[in-house]
Design a protein around this motif. Sequence first.
Motif, PDB file in Angstrom:
ATOM      1  N   ILE A  43      -3.133   2.503   5.736  1.00 33.59           N
ATOM      2  CA  ILE A  43      -3.533   2.211   4.365  1.00 33.59           C
ATOM      3  C   ILE A  43      -3.688   3.480   3.520  1.00 33.59           C
ATOM      4  N   VAL A  44      -3.848   4.652   4.145  1.00 33.66           N
ATOM      5  CA  VAL A  44      -4.029   5.893   3.390  1.00 33.66           C
ATOM      6  C   VAL A  44      -2.702   6.558   3.020  1.00 33.66           C
ATOM      7  N   PHE A  45      -1.582   5.890   3.289  1.00 29.94           N
ATOM      8  CA  PHE A  45      -0.266   6.391   2.898  1.00 29.94           C
ATOM      9  C   PHE A  45       0.327   5.459   1.854  1.00 29.94           C
ATOM     10  N   CYS A  46       0.918   6.032   0.816  1.00 28.73           N
ATOM     11  CA  CYS A  46       1.574   5.229  -0.215  1.00 28.73           C
ATOM     12  C   CYS A  46       2.825   4.594   0.377  1.00 28.73           C
ATOM     13  N   LYS A  47       3.075   3.338   0.033  1.00 32.06           N
ATOM     14  CA  LYS A  47       4.236   2.641   0.578  1.00 32.06           C
ATOM     15  C   LYS A  47       5.530   3.064  -0.104  1.00 32.06           C
ATOM     16  N   LYS A  48       5.439   3.649  -1.300  1.00 31.34           N
ATOM     17  CA  LYS A  48       6.644   4.040  -2.015  1.00 31.34           C
ATOM     18  C   LYS A  48       6.996   5.513  -1.781  1.00 31.34           C
ATOM     19  N   CYS A  49       6.063   6.420  -2.078  1.00 29.94           N
ATOM     20  CA  CYS A  49       6.376   7.852  -1.970  1.00 29.94           C
ATOM     21  C   CYS A  49       5.989   8.430  -0.613  1.00 29.94           C
ATOM     22  N   LYS A  50       5.345   7.646   0.256  1.00 27.99           N
ATOM     23  CA  LYS A  50       4.983   8.025   1.627  1.00 27.99           C
ATOM     24  C   LYS A  50       4.026   9.214   1.707  1.00 27.99           C
ATOM     25  N   SER A  51       3.346   9.541   0.621  1.00 27.97           N
ATOM     26  CA  SER A  51       2.422  10.665   0.643  1.00 27.97           C
ATOM     27  C   SER A  51       1.023  10.187   0.988  1.00 27.97           C
ATOM     28  N   PHE A  52       0.181  11.109   1.416  1.00 29.22           N
ATOM     29  CA  PHE A  52      -1.197  10.811   1.768  1.00 29.22           C
ATOM     30  C   PHE A  52      -1.998  10.604   0.498  1.00 29.22           C
ATOM     31  N   ILE A  53      -2.676   9.467   0.388  1.00 32.27           N
ATOM     32  CA  ILE A  53      -3.518   9.205  -0.773  1.00 32.27           C
ATOM     33  C   ILE A  53      -4.948   9.004  -0.288  1.00 32.27           C
ATOM     34  N   ALA A  54      -5.789   9.960  -0.621  1.00 31.87           N
ATOM     35  CA  ALA A  54      -7.198   9.874  -0.240  1.00 31.87           C
ATOM     36  C   ALA A  54      -7.857   8.797  -1.087  1.00 31.87           C
ATOM     37  N   PRO A  55      -8.587   7.880  -0.465  1.00 30.12           N
ATOM     38  CA  PRO A  55      -9.225   6.820  -1.232  1.00 30.12           C
ATOM     39  C   PRO A  55     -10.202   7.387  -2.266  1.00 30.12           C
ATOM     40  N   GLY A  56      -9.999   7.042  -3.521  1.00 32.14           N
ATOM     41  CA  GLY A  56     -10.862   7.511  -4.592  1.00 32.14           C
ATOM     42  C   GLY A  56     -10.370   8.765  -5.280  1.00 32.14           C
ATOM     43  N   LEU A  57      -9.569   9.578  -4.620  1.00 24.45           N
ATOM     44  CA  LEU A  57      -9.056  10.802  -5.236  1.00 24.45           C
ATOM     45  C   LEU A  57      -7.629  10.619  -5.742  1.00 24.45           C
ATOM     46  N   HIS A  58      -6.730  10.191  -4.879  1.00 22.38           N
ATOM     47  CA  HIS A  58      -5.330  10.037  -5.240  1.00 22.38           C
ATOM     48  C   HIS A  58      -4.940   8.572  -5.373  1.00 22.38           C
ATOM     49  N   SER A  59      -5.920   7.682  -5.318  1.00 22.89           N
ATOM     50  CA  SER A  59      -5.621   6.261  -5.446  1.00 22.89           C
ATOM     51  C   SER A  59      -6.767   5.538  -6.133  1.00 22.89           C
ATOM     52  N   ARG A  60      -6.423   4.387  -6.694  1.00 19.11           N
ATOM     53  CA  ARG A  60      -7.404   3.505  -7.313  1.00 19.11           C
ATOM     54  C   ARG A  60      -7.407   2.210  -6.521  1.00 19.11           C
ATOM     55  N   ILE A  61      -8.579   1.719  -6.170  1.00 16.06           N
ATOM     56  CA  ILE A  61      -8.688   0.483  -5.406  1.00 16.06           C
ATOM     57  C   ILE A  61      -9.472  -0.517  -6.254  1.00 16.06           C
ATOM     58  N   ARG A  62      -8.850  -1.660  -6.527  1.00 13.86           N
ATOM     59  CA  ARG A  62      -9.458  -2.684  -7.365  1.00 13.86           C
ATOM     60  C   ARG A  62      -9.398  -4.031  -6.650  1.00 13.86           C
ATOM     61  N   VAL A  63     -10.355  -4.897  -6.986  1.00  7.93           N
ATOM     62  CA  VAL A  63     -10.361  -6.260  -6.472  1.00  7.93           C
ATOM     63  C   VAL A  63      -9.745  -7.156  -7.529  1.00  7.93           C
ATOM     64  N   GLY A  64      -8.747  -7.952  -7.137  1.00  9.97           N
ATOM     65  CA  GLY A  64      -8.065  -8.839  -8.070  1.00  9.97           C
ATOM     66  C   GLY A  64      -8.950  -9.984  -8.505  1.00  9.97           C
ATOM     67  N   ARG A  65      -8.793 -10.431  -9.777  1.00 12.26           N
ATOM     68  CA  ARG A  65      -9.636 -11.489 -10.326  1.00 12.26           C
ATOM     69  C   ARG A  65      -8.856 -12.777 -10.550  1.00 12.26           C
ATOM     70  N   THR A  66      -7.884 -13.054  -9.710  1.00  9.47           N
ATOM     71  CA  THR A  66      -7.125 -14.288  -9.836  1.00  9.47           C
ATOM     72  C   THR A  66      -7.642 -15.299  -8.826  1.00  9.47           C
ATOM     73  N   SER A  67      -6.986 -16.452  -8.752  1.00  9.52           N
ATOM     74  CA  SER A  67      -7.408 -17.472  -7.790  1.00  9.52           C
ATOM     75  C   SER A  67      -7.137 -17.013  -6.355  1.00  9.52           C
ATOM     76  N   VAL A  68      -6.107 -16.181  -6.159  1.00 10.74           N
ATOM     77  CA  VAL A  68      -5.812 -15.616  -4.842  1.00 10.74           C
ATOM     78  C   VAL A  68      -6.519 -14.271  -4.757  1.00 10.74           C
TER      79      VAL A  68
END
Length: 88
Positions: A43-68
């Motif tokens: 989960i700490v690697f980007c699926k597109k650019c394959k680089s290391f993304i530290a949670p909170g520094l190089h990535s944003r994590i959000r909870v979706g507000r849809t029915s799913v």
Amino acid sequence: MEILIENAISNSKSNPKLSQRQALLARRISTRHKIRMPYNLRIVFCKKCKSFIAPGLHSRIRVGRTSVKSIRISCNLCGHTYRKIISQ
């Protein structure tokens, strides 16, 4: 691999080059020896650019507000967003 990823996450603020190198080594170990990384390490690697993304520094994590219910992870390096659906 687990030790390298844990060290990379802890060093991401103080020494970003070292953390990138540690994550790269962990990824190389898994590919060279054909060992599948557990999900919590992948989960700490980007699926597109394959680089290391530290949670909170190089990535944003959000909870979706849809029915799913889902978690949206956005890479700040390449801008790619991917989703992880949460089972109920």
